[in-house]
Write an enzyme that holds these catalytic residues in place. Structure first.
Site, PDB file in Angstrom:
ATOM      1  N   GLN A   1       0.130  -1.416   0.130  1.00  0.00           N
ATOM      2  CA  GLN A   1      -0.092  -0.322   0.086  1.00  0.00           C
ATOM      3  C   GLN A   1       0.804   1.115   0.065  1.00  0.00           C
ATOM      4  O   GLN A   1       0.383   2.320  -0.560  1.00  0.00           O
ATOM      5  CB  GLN A   1      -1.001  -0.237   1.289  1.00  0.00           C
ATOM      6  CG  GLN A   1      -1.299  -1.072   1.003  1.00  0.00           C
ATOM      7  CD  GLN A   1      -2.428  -1.040   2.292  1.00  0.00           C
ATOM      8  OE1 GLN A   1      -2.830  -1.700   3.472  1.00  0.00           O
ATOM      9  NE2 GLN A   1      -4.112  -0.776   2.082  1.00  0.00           N
TER      10      GLN A   1
ATOM     11  N   HIS B   1       0.481  -9.352   4.691  1.00  0.00           N
ATOM     12  CA  HIS B   1      -0.556  -7.301   4.888  1.00  0.00           C
ATOM     13  C   HIS B   1      -0.772  -8.320   3.280  1.00  0.00           C
ATOM     14  O   HIS B   1      -0.694  -7.475   2.475  1.00  0.00           O
ATOM     15  CB  HIS B   1       0.168  -6.712   5.048  1.00  0.00           C
ATOM     16  CG  HIS B   1      -0.763  -5.843   5.380  1.00  0.00           C
ATOM     17  ND1 HIS B   1      -1.294  -5.341   6.637  1.00  0.00           N
ATOM     18  CD2 HIS B   1      -1.892  -5.614   4.750  1.00  0.00           C
ATOM     19  CE1 HIS B   1      -1.934  -4.382   6.627  1.00  0.00           C
ATOM     20  NE2 HIS B   1      -2.746  -5.218   5.409  1.00  0.00           N
TER      21      HIS B   1
ATOM     22  N   ASN C   1      -1.533 -10.890   8.552  1.00  0.00           N
ATOM     23  CA  ASN C   1      -2.555  -9.660   9.099  1.00  0.00           C
ATOM     24  C   ASN C   1      -3.860 -10.166   8.426  1.00  0.00           C
ATOM     25  O   ASN C   1      -3.886 -10.276   7.249  1.00  0.00           O
ATOM     26  CB  ASN C   1      -1.940  -8.389   8.034  1.00  0.00           C
ATOM     27  CG  ASN C   1      -3.238  -7.321   7.921  1.00  0.00           C
ATOM     28  OD1 ASN C   1      -3.149  -7.075   9.218  1.00  0.00           O
ATOM     29  ND2 ASN C   1      -3.559  -6.230   7.280  1.00  0.00           N
ATOM     30  N   GLU C   2      -4.993 -10.065   9.132  1.00  0.00           N
ATOM     31  CA  GLU C   2      -6.074 -10.337   9.330  1.00  0.00           C
ATOM     32  C   GLU C   2      -6.380 -11.720   8.791  1.00  0.00           C
ATOM     33  O   GLU C   2      -7.011 -12.086   7.463  1.00  0.00           O
ATOM     34  CB  GLU C   2      -7.224  -9.311   8.319  1.00  0.00           C
ATOM     35  CG  GLU C   2      -6.759  -8.059   8.826  1.00  0.00           C
ATOM     36  CD  GLU C   2      -8.031  -7.296   8.777  1.00  0.00           C
ATOM     37  OE1 GLU C   2      -7.994  -7.447   6.819  1.00  0.00           O
ATOM     38  OE2 GLU C   2      -8.274  -5.891   9.164  1.00  0.00           O
TER      39      GLU C   2
HETATM   40  C1  BGC Z   1      -6.357  -3.392   6.223  1.00  0.00           C
HETATM   41  C2  BGC Z   1      -5.616  -2.426   5.383  1.00  0.00           C
HETATM   42  C3  BGC Z   1      -6.937  -1.381   5.430  1.00  0.00           C
HETATM   43  C4  BGC Z   1      -7.386  -1.108   6.174  1.00  0.00           C
HETATM   44  C5  BGC Z   1      -8.537   0.040   5.727  1.00  0.00           C
HETATM   45  C6  BGC Z   1      -7.290  -3.455   6.482  1.00  0.00           C
HETATM   46  O1  BGC Z   1      -8.498  -4.441   7.042  1.00  0.00           O
HETATM   47  O2  BGC Z   1      -5.150  -4.066   7.153  1.00  0.00           O
HETATM   48  O3  BGC Z   1      -4.795  -3.466   4.356  1.00  0.00           O
HETATM   49  O4  BGC Z   1      -5.906  -0.374   3.881  1.00  0.00           O
HETATM   50  O5  BGC Z   1      -7.888  -2.418   6.528  1.00  0.00           O
HETATM   51  O6  BGC Z   1      -9.873  -0.689   4.727  1.00  0.00           O
END
Ligand code: BGC
Length: 419
Positions: free
Chosen positions: A17, A111, A155-156
């Site tokens: 990003q 990520h 991540n997530e």
């Molecule tokens: C993610 C980010 C994303 C952010 C805002 C999160 O779910 O980890 O990569 O930019 O939300 O939408």
């Protein structure tokens, strides 16, 4: 009771990003293939791969005490089993910059983006992926571990079920990853992407779309395999993953559905967390749930650039819910996309008041990372949503600090006493 000593006050980014020109990643291909659903390609992003020293210095100058960023797998391992010394040296320098400026680094090893070659091998639905991911994590941590006090493997990890809940109808059309997408626009794009990735459509399973049970298993195995490797090569690093946690508010008749949704996105992941040092909690808004699923924001509600409700209270609610994991927690992401920076400051203030109430109740929360440090590439939505506490003019790559950044920095300097 206020914030404990050593509470981490930070801001977060993710490699794809902000870095720019992540050309060896699956997302780069998806963005740049005809018929793409991405609003625009990531391109140079915030040129953070070049400007990281300046960005790190700026975060420290503001008063923050930590920086969460991600290492890009596609750069570190450009072809399977072939590691780039140059990429590792780059990330060593990012870590050195953090330490030189007194920022505690928190590193995310995955990520959303993956090397494009992973799609040749079946992506996040393929049984070999956990071992491949764990080998990459081992390499990074064997090399850089002493500089990394906190690491998030993935991540997530639960983004698949979250995406499925939000975009269910669309995804019903593609029951086994992207590969079986329908004919027509979406199907043409995916076939073209598969061609560009030198594979067949059924193997194109990028992380963001890996939402079925098989993919969940692969992702959980990837985390546990990576954790075992990290423990071996970098025993002093605290290891966890992050979850996108939704604050489900049942409306009449929605109780059972809301409970089920929490299970799909939290409870189902608990086995993988067993043995972790912390849980990264990420929250943005609430979700109203009716008997048949999610409902839109109430009439007249303030909505963010993302279309969801301004609801900073969601953070406190999900922290209380996630305490069931029995792990120390760190808020690894919380933020708002808005052009009105006064609303960002207010959002952060209210969210942190919620964190403080949790702490007062004895819940273990070790830090707060605002998402995001910079206005950056918001995946399919491109650069339109602005989450950053620092604005970026992408024509000149000039950074401009917003008042919300000064607000968060001032809180950090006084360890939250001024909240
Ligand atoms: C993610 C980010 C994303 C952010 C805002 C999160 O779910 O980890 O990569 O930019 O939300 O939408």
């Amino acid at each position: 009771m206020s914030f404990p000593d050593g509470f981490l006050w930070g801001a977060a980014t993710a490699a794809h990003q902000v870095e720019g020109n992540n050309v060896n990643s699956d997302f780069w291909v998806l963005e740049n293939t005809a018929g793409t659903i991405f609003a625009e390609p990531s391109g140079d992003a915030c040129d953070h791969y070049r400007l990281y020293r300046q960005d790190v210095a700026l975060l420290a100058e503001l008063g923050l005490t930590s920086y969460r960023f991600s290492v890009e797998w596609a750069r570190v391992e450009p072809e399977p089993g072939r590691y780039s010394r140059a990429a590792l040296a780059h990330y060593r320098d990012v870590l050195d910059a953090c330490h030189e400026h007194g920022l505690t680094p928190m590193v995310t090893l995955h990520h959303f983006t993956s090397p494009r070659w992973l799609m040749r091998l079946g992506g996040w639905s393929a049984p070999g992926t956990p071992e491949r991911f764990a080998a990459y994590c081992r390499t990074v941590m064997a090399e850089l571990g002493p500089l990394i006090p906190y690491v998030c493997t993935i991540n997530e990890a639960n983004i698949g079920p979250v995406v499925r809940q939000i975009a269910g109808d669309l995804l019903e059309l593609a029951p086994v990853g992207l590969g079986d997408a329908p004919a027509g626009g979406l199907g043409a794009w995916l076939s073209a992407a598969a061609h560009a990735l030198d594979t067949t459509p059924d193997r194109v399973n990028p992380f963001l779309f890996a939402y079925d049970q098989a993919a969940n298993e692969v992702i959980m195995q990837a985390h546990t395999a990576a954790r075992a490797e990290i423990r071996e090569v970098s025993p002093d690093t605290r290891v966890g993953l992050t979850l996108a946690l939704q604050d489900y508010h049942p409306e009449p008749g929605g109780q059972e559905r809301a409970r089920q949704m929490w299970c799909e996105t939290f409870t189902d992941f608990l086995p993988a967390l067993d043995g972790d040092d912390f849980l990264g909690v990420q929250s943005y808004s609430r979700m109203r749930v009716g008997a048949d699923g999610l409902l839109p924001a109430p009439d007249g509600a303030e909505v963010t650039q993302m279309g969801y409700e301004f609801f900073p209270g969601s953070l406190e609610n999900v922290i209380r819910g996630a305490a069931a994991a029995g792990l120390p927690m760190i808020v690894t992401e919380n933020g708002i996309a808005t052009t009105d920076d006064t609303r960002r400051t207010e959002y952060v203030r209210q969210a942190l008041e919620g964190v403080r109430r949790c702490l007062a109740d004895g819940i273990d929360v070790g830090g707060y990372y605002y998402w995001s440090a910079l206005d950056n590439f918001e995946w399919m939505l491109g650069y339109a949503p602005t989450f950053g506490i620092i604005a970026v003019d992408r024509a000149t790559q000039t950074r401009t600090v917003k008042d919300s950044a000064r607000y968060l920095g001032a809180l950090a300097r006084k360890n939250g006493e001024t909240l």
